[in-house]
Scaffold this motif. Structure first.
Motif, PDB file in Angstrom:
ATOM      1  N   TYR A  60       0.535  -0.713   0.543  1.00 51.92           N
ATOM      2  CA  TYR A  60       0.149   0.014  -0.194  1.00 51.92           C
ATOM      3  C   TYR A  60       0.789   1.237  -0.350  1.00 51.92           C
ATOM      4  N   LYS A  61       0.330   2.033  -0.686  1.00 50.40           N
ATOM      5  CA  LYS A  61       0.796   3.723  -0.386  1.00 50.40           C
ATOM      6  C   LYS A  61       1.948   4.209   1.224  1.00 50.40           C
ATOM      7  N   ASP A  62       1.263   3.585   1.812  1.00 48.53           N
ATOM      8  CA  ASP A  62       1.566   3.948   3.084  1.00 48.53           C
ATOM      9  C   ASP A  62       3.123   2.796   3.568  1.00 48.53           C
TER      10      ASP A  62
END
Ligand code: HEM
Length: 228
Positions: free
Chosen positions: A5-7
Motif C-alpha cells: 500500500y502507499k503507506d
C-alpha cells in the motif's frame, strides 16, 4: 502478493483472496442476474423480442455469422433491452459510500443538506432507478426510453442511471458486461425460439444481489435464424 500500500504496509493474503472472490462475484454473478432479468423481460414483451430478432437479422445480412466487438456495438436495440432490464431489476439493492469531504446536496426543490466528511451515504438504486420525474412510467419496460430524442437516463445528470454505480468506484466491468450479455443473447436469438413457461419472476429480497425468486423456466426450440 509482493505489492504494498502507499503507506508501506504489505498486501495480506486475506486481502488478495478477498479481491479475487469480489472479482469473480462482480464479474459473474451480476452479469448472470441481468441476463436472467433480460430474458424474463424480453420473453414477456414480444414487441421488443421481435425487435431484437429483427436487429439480429439485419446484422447477419451485413456481417453473416461473425460476432466481434464491432458487430456487438451495432446491437443498439439489444443493448437498450438489457439496460432497461437492469433499470427495472437492478442487481444491487443500493450503493454504499463514505464521504471523503464535507459536501452539500441540493434537492430539485432547492433545499440544501450539508453532509459531513466521514458520513455514510446510501443510494438505493432500486428506488432511484424508478423516479417518475426522471423515468416516464417507470414501472413499464420500455427500452426505447434510452434512445436519441428521449435519453431519460441523462435527465437527472450523470448519476441518473446508477445500475453500475458512478464516480471513482463505478463498475469497471460495465462495458465488458454488456459484451458478455449481448454475446449470450445473440447466440440464443440466432439458434433458438424461446418461450417463458413459468410466471414472470418476483424479486428475491432475501439475497445480497437481487436475483429472481425461484426458477425461471424456459422452453427452447432449435431454429436457424435466416437473414432474409
Ligand atoms: C451486469 C453486470 C454488472 C453489474 C450490474 C455491476 C454492478 C456494479 C456495481 C453497482 C458496483 C458498485 C459501484 C459503486 O460502489 O459505486 C460494481 C463494482 C465493481 N464491479 Fe461491477 N457490475 C457488473 C459486471 C461486472 C463485471 C463483468 C466485472 C469484471 C469483469 C465487474 C467488476 C467490478 C469491480 C472490480 C467493482 C468494484 C469497483 C470499485 O470499488 O472501485 N463488474 N459493479
Amino acid at each position: 502478493m509482493d505489492s504494498r500500500y502507499k503507506d508501506g504496509r504489505r498486501t495480506t493474503e486475506a486481502a488478495v483472496a478477498g479481491m479475487i472472490i469480489a472479482l469473480i462475484f462482480a464479474g459473474k454473478h451480476s452479469s448472470t442476474i441481468v441476463s436472467t432479468w433480460t430474458r424474463a423481460c424480453l420473453l414477456t414483451h414480444t414487441m421488443f423480442l421481435d425487435a431484437v430478432v429483427e436487429e439480429q437479422r439485419e446484422i447477419m445480412r451485413k456481417y453473416k455469422d461473425n460476432i466481434d466487438y464491432n458487430v456487438l456495438s451495432k446491437m443498439e436495440t439489444l443493448h437498450s433491452c438489457i439496460k432497461e432490464a437492469g433499470r427495472m431489476h437492478p442487481a444491487t439493492l443500493g450503493l454504499i459510500h463514505q464521504t471523503q469531504k464535507n459536501i452539500t446536496v441540493r434537492t430539485k426543490e432547492g433545499s440544501e443538506y450539508g453532509i459531513p466528511k466521514g458520513d455514510t451515504l446510501v443510494n438505493l438504486v432500486m428506488l432511484t432507478s424508478k423516479l417518475s420525474h426522471i423515468y416516464k412510467d417507470p414501472e413499464v419496460y420500455d427500452p426505447y426510453r434510452f434512445h436519441p430524442g428521449r435519453e431519460e437516463d441523462k435527465v437527472g445528470g450523470k448519476f441518473s442511471y446508477a445500475i453500475f454505480g458512478g464516480g471513482s468506484h463505478a463498475c469497471p466491468g460495465e462495458a465488458y458486461a454488456f459484451l458478455q450479455i449481448k454475446i449470450i443473447w445473440s447466440h440464443l436469438l440466432r439458434n433458438f425460439e424461446i418461450k417463458l413457461t413459468s410466471p414472470f419472476p418476483k424479486t428475491d429480497w432475501s439475497k445480497f444481489v437481487l436475483e429472481p425468486k425461484g426458477k425461471v423456466l424456459v422452453n427452447y426450440r432449435r431454429r436457424r435464424l435466416e437473414s432474409n
